[in-house]
Design a protein around this motif. Sequence first.
Motif, PDB file in Angstrom:
ATOM      1  N   ASP A 146     -18.802  18.452 -16.575  1.00 28.84           N
ATOM      2  CA  ASP A 146     -19.622  19.016 -15.584  1.00 28.84           C
ATOM      3  C   ASP A 146     -18.526  19.618 -14.317  1.00 28.84           C
ATOM      4  O   ASP A 146     -18.385  18.578 -12.968  1.00 28.84           O
ATOM      5  N   ILE A 147     -18.325  21.199 -13.641  1.00 31.79           N
ATOM      6  CA  ILE A 147     -17.782  20.864 -13.001  1.00 31.79           C
ATOM      7  C   ILE A 147     -18.357  21.731 -11.504  1.00 31.79           C
ATOM      8  O   ILE A 147     -18.183  22.774 -10.990  1.00 31.79           O
ATOM      9  N   SER A 148     -20.006  21.908 -12.160  1.00 37.64           N
ATOM     10  CA  SER A 148     -21.264  23.248 -11.841  1.00 37.64           C
ATOM     11  C   SER A 148     -21.310  22.763 -10.218  1.00 37.64           C
ATOM     12  O   SER A 148     -21.654  24.191  -9.642  1.00 37.64           O
ATOM     13  N   THR A 149     -21.717  22.010  -9.961  1.00 39.89           N
ATOM     14  CA  THR A 149     -21.044  21.923  -8.138  1.00 39.89           C
ATOM     15  C   THR A 149     -20.258  22.359  -7.366  1.00 39.89           C
ATOM     16  O   THR A 149     -19.601  21.692  -6.414  1.00 39.89           O
ATOM     17  N   LEU A 150     -18.906  22.109  -8.022  1.00 43.21           N
ATOM     18  CA  LEU A 150     -18.057  22.412  -7.103  1.00 43.21           C
ATOM     19  C   LEU A 150     -17.648  24.072  -6.103  1.00 43.21           C
ATOM     20  O   LEU A 150     -18.449  25.004  -6.756  1.00 43.21           O
ATOM     21  N   ALA A 151     -17.263  23.470  -4.988  1.00 45.95           N
ATOM     22  CA  ALA A 151     -17.748  25.039  -4.009  1.00 45.95           C
ATOM     23  C   ALA A 151     -16.188  25.968  -4.924  1.00 45.95           C
ATOM     24  O   ALA A 151     -17.051  26.993  -4.363  1.00 45.95           O
ATOM     25  N   ASP A 152     -15.485  25.648  -5.147  1.00 42.72           N
ATOM     26  CA  ASP A 152     -14.341  26.765  -4.829  1.00 42.72           C
ATOM     27  C   ASP A 152     -13.628  26.326  -6.697  1.00 42.72           C
ATOM     28  O   ASP A 152     -12.760  25.018  -6.574  1.00 42.72           O
ATOM     29  N   SER A 153     -13.861  26.468  -8.293  1.00 40.95           N
ATOM     30  CA  SER A 153     -13.431  25.626  -9.446  1.00 40.95           C
ATOM     31  C   SER A 153     -11.528  26.228  -8.978  1.00 40.95           C
ATOM     32  O   SER A 153     -11.109  25.816  -9.696  1.00 40.95           O
ATOM     33  N   THR A 154     -11.345  27.239  -8.849  1.00 39.31           N
ATOM     34  CA  THR A 154     -10.047  27.789  -8.446  1.00 39.31           C
ATOM     35  C   THR A 154      -9.530  26.652  -8.037  1.00 39.31           C
ATOM     36  O   THR A 154      -8.063  26.797  -8.490  1.00 39.31           O
ATOM     37  N   VAL A 155      -9.160  25.231  -6.649  1.00 39.35           N
ATOM     38  CA  VAL A 155      -8.391  24.341  -6.428  1.00 39.35           C
ATOM     39  C   VAL A 155      -8.134  23.549  -7.874  1.00 39.35           C
ATOM     40  O   VAL A 155      -6.931  23.371  -7.353  1.00 39.35           O
ATOM     41  N   VAL A 156      -8.908  23.149  -8.631  1.00 40.77           N
ATOM     42  CA  VAL A 156      -8.384  22.913  -9.669  1.00 40.77           C
ATOM     43  C   VAL A 156      -7.131  22.692 -10.442  1.00 40.77           C
ATOM     44  O   VAL A 156      -6.499  22.134 -10.442  1.00 40.77           O
ATOM     45  N   GLU A 157      -7.340  23.908 -10.857  1.00 42.39           N
ATOM     46  CA  GLU A 157      -6.181  24.451 -11.665  1.00 42.39           C
ATOM     47  C   GLU A 157      -4.465  24.530 -10.640  1.00 42.39           C
ATOM     48  O   GLU A 157      -3.949  23.961 -11.281  1.00 42.39           O
ATOM     49  N   GLN A 158      -4.392  24.908  -9.374  1.00 36.71           N
ATOM     50  CA  GLN A 158      -4.061  25.103  -8.309  1.00 36.71           C
ATOM     51  C   GLN A 158      -3.317  23.677  -8.117  1.00 36.71           C
ATOM     52  O   GLN A 158      -2.045  23.228  -8.518  1.00 36.71           O
ATOM     53  N   LEU A 159      -3.730  22.549  -8.047  1.00 38.10           N
ATOM     54  CA  LEU A 159      -3.605  20.925  -8.018  1.00 38.10           C
ATOM     55  C   LEU A 159      -3.034  20.323  -9.349  1.00 38.10           C
ATOM     56  O   LEU A 159      -1.946  19.960  -9.382  1.00 38.10           O
ATOM     57  N   PHE A 160      -3.602  21.354 -10.645  1.00 36.48           N
ATOM     58  CA  PHE A 160      -3.152  20.563 -11.846  1.00 36.48           C
ATOM     59  C   PHE A 160      -2.086  21.093 -11.655  1.00 36.48           C
ATOM     60  O   PHE A 160      -0.560  20.651 -11.915  1.00 36.48           O
ATOM     61  N   GLN A 161      -1.898  22.607 -11.621  1.00 38.09           N
ATOM     62  CA  GLN A 161      -0.296  22.590 -11.040  1.00 38.09           C
ATOM     63  C   GLN A 161       1.392  22.522 -10.530  1.00 38.09           C
ATOM     64  O   GLN A 161       2.230  22.376 -10.307  1.00 38.09           O
ATOM     65  N   ASN A 162       0.175  21.974  -9.848  1.00 37.98           N
ATOM     66  CA  ASN A 162       1.330  21.303  -8.198  1.00 37.98           C
ATOM     67  C   ASN A 162       1.562  19.728  -9.201  1.00 37.98           C
ATOM     68  O   ASN A 162       1.827  18.461  -7.936  1.00 37.98           O
ATOM     69  N   ARG A 163       0.447  18.919  -9.455  1.00 36.50           N
ATOM     70  CA  ARG A 163       0.286  17.352  -9.640  1.00 36.50           C
ATOM     71  C   ARG A 163       1.953  17.237 -10.091  1.00 36.50           C
ATOM     72  O   ARG A 163       3.245  17.256 -10.622  1.00 36.50           O
ATOM     73  N   CYS A 164       2.336  16.114  -9.242  1.00 34.45           N
ATOM     74  CA  CYS A 164       3.634  15.514  -9.255  1.00 34.45           C
ATOM     75  C   CYS A 164       3.845  14.358 -10.891  1.00 34.45           C
ATOM     76  O   CYS A 164       3.175  13.911 -11.399  1.00 34.45           O
ATOM     77  N   CYS A 165       4.815  14.912 -11.146  1.00 31.54           N
ATOM     78  CA  CYS A 165       5.081  14.009 -12.360  1.00 31.54           C
ATOM     79  C   CYS A 165       6.502  12.706 -12.393  1.00 31.54           C
ATOM     80  O   CYS A 165       6.254  11.890 -12.906  1.00 31.54           O
ATOM     81  N   ALA A 184       0.594  -1.123   0.225  1.00 29.35           N
ATOM     82  CA  ALA A 184      -0.149  -0.299  -0.004  1.00 29.35           C
ATOM     83  C   ALA A 184       0.253   1.400   0.193  1.00 29.35           C
ATOM     84  O   ALA A 184       0.475   2.146   0.497  1.00 29.35           O
ATOM     85  N   THR A 185       2.401   0.803   0.075  1.00 31.97           N
ATOM     86  CA  THR A 185       2.904   2.358  -0.249  1.00 31.97           C
ATOM     87  C   THR A 185       2.614   3.262  -1.029  1.00 31.97           C
ATOM     88  O   THR A 185       2.561   2.742  -2.173  1.00 31.97           O
ATOM     89  N   PRO A 186       2.636   4.523  -1.352  1.00 32.31           N
ATOM     90  CA  PRO A 186       1.747   5.400  -1.985  1.00 32.31           C
ATOM     91  C   PRO A 186       2.750   5.545  -2.767  1.00 32.31           C
ATOM     92  O   PRO A 186       4.460   5.795  -2.515  1.00 32.31           O
ATOM     93  N   ASP A 187       2.391   5.595  -4.746  1.00 30.98           N
ATOM     94  CA  ASP A 187       3.994   6.149  -5.483  1.00 30.98           C
ATOM     95  C   ASP A 187       4.019   7.548  -6.070  1.00 30.98           C
ATOM     96  O   ASP A 187       4.729   7.787  -6.208  1.00 30.98           O
ATOM     97  N   TYR A 188       2.364   7.979  -5.932  1.00 30.70           N
ATOM     98  CA  TYR A 188       2.905   9.421  -5.650  1.00 30.70           C
ATOM     99  C   TYR A 188       2.180  10.269  -4.542  1.00 30.70           C
ATOM    100  O   TYR A 188       1.090   9.853  -4.025  1.00 30.70           O
TER     101      TYR A 188
END
Length: 617
Positions: A595-614, A559-563
């Motif tokens: 569809d992301i209309s139900t998101l409380a804060d859509s800016t979180v998604v772009e921030q996570l894309f920028q920080n994603r693990c490669c 179960a050791t995380p890969d990322y």
Amino acid sequence: MSVGKMFMCKLMRLPLIALTSCPAEFWGDVAKDFFWKTKHTGQFLDYNFDVTKGEIYIKCMEGASTNICYNLLDRNRVCQFANVLKAQGVKKGDRVSIYMPMVVELVVAMLACVRIGAVHSIVFAGFSAESLCERIVDSQCCLLITADGFYRGDKLINLKLLADEALQKCRDKGFPVGVCVCVCVCVCARVCVQVPWNPEVDLCWDALLRGVSDECEPEWCDSEDPLFILYTSGSTGKPKGVLHTVSGYMLYTATTFKVVFDHQPDDVYWCTADIGWITGHSYITYGPLANGATSVLFEGLPTHPDVSRMWEIVDKYNVTKFYTAPTAIRLLMKFGNEPVQRYKRSSLKVLGTVGEPINPEAWQWYYNVVGEKRCPIVDTFWQTETGGHVLTPLPAATPMKPGSATLPFFGVVPAILNESGEELEGPSEGYLVFKQPWPGVMRTIYGSHERFESTYFKKFPGYYVTGDGCRRDKDGYFWVTGRIDDMLNVSGHLLSTAEVESALVEHEAVAEAAVVGRPHPVKGESLYCFVTLNDGVMYNSELEVELKKQVREKIGAIATPDYIQNAPGLPKTRSGKIMRRLLRKIACDERELGDISTLADSTVVEQLFQNRCCTAV
């Protein structure tokens, strides 16, 4: 079963029509090959799959009595160790935990338990002390059988140390382990592994066997008496103790092994699984022994001491039937053809896969290179809960399609449902369910029949719900598409995302965690973890190491995380639910979000894309 009937079943599968409505004649014929102390009364197979009509139950050959060890094997010190268990006060119905590597003593311990009617609960030796403790407490085991240690490649694992740690954790939780003695097998004495020893609790396997009688009358068990408990991950994070019973499981594993691998008396069969998983239970121990099969028992890694290890063993023992996981195939595939072609493999007749759907590229390499285009591949779909194969080709009888588990086994009646619970006909995709039981299906979750009903039967009353998605093609072939709940299939091992998330959150630095799967070229799926840290905590490489260690110690190395990605925030709906669909998109760098209309804060998604693990950490 007569040769004529077997041939007809394999060639045409016509008996499936009769089996759908009346399985008693088919399975009754199979049962004639086994010894029964008393005959069954009433219906051969009785059940209720519909929660709206009362409690869910499955009963096979109710009233009959037998002993599975008596039907399998009476040698290799089984009777002696059965007498040892009895001398320690173990009796019919008691639970015995087994935490051992792949050594002969493990099989002996299993059969010794079932000979006296005790219920074994085997815990994979790669699991942590915490996982072992959790399973001992849940099943209320009275005795633990372990070993001093074992090698995994070049690494020596001190198993006894982990067992002692687990027992101490049991004590800390209030479980009375004073009555849970620890029998230790010395398999690593050749390297003088140092193990802690408490003479008040610990007992030595070899010393216990000295002078013990090699005769032990079997305990005659009712058909529906418990046989074993085996834990599998649950979507809530708490493992489920899957309970199998004596007669139905015996009949089903014996028959599926015989038919699916086309077992012949001169075969040498090798399943590379670990007995700590259901594959090892059904297709290393019970199924092969019920057929008197000659089997290879393997302890080690497929790449140690070199990447030709498996093919060397195939040639050394003239293996004819070979059963392994797509993970192993993908692992060996990356080293090219030469390590395989270094050995002849001319003895091979049938190749099998288990644990997860095999991707077509790996299937083709397995068929063309390993089997040299002459060995049929049986791509088997089944679960801990099903006890044995439920969707599978039959070698040289079922036309193969790379990546498809093809058709149901005898008496298994699958269906595909949509979200509304309506059965879909023809080519379609949806939930994979089964409409009626077979002898080897699980009977309950140990200690929680309510959880059994809610997990497998409440979503679609009248059906057993596998938790997997599936599509059916125009030829009626089934293609399993993967889990539809919060589960991941990593190297053929089912892991609960909730369990991994819980382990991460237990770290003092972590406020919140979410785990999703990301495709992996070898393991199938890898663990991609998002962690939100407490205020004031900095994310760095040292913390990553600590978090990986935390999960490894709580669950096990598998179960050791890969990322691990630092996530200042997680995408949530306005009601606070984490949108894991979006996290999977981020993990795979897929920008089409839907569809992301139900998101409380859509800016979180772009921030996570920028920080994603490669790269993996």
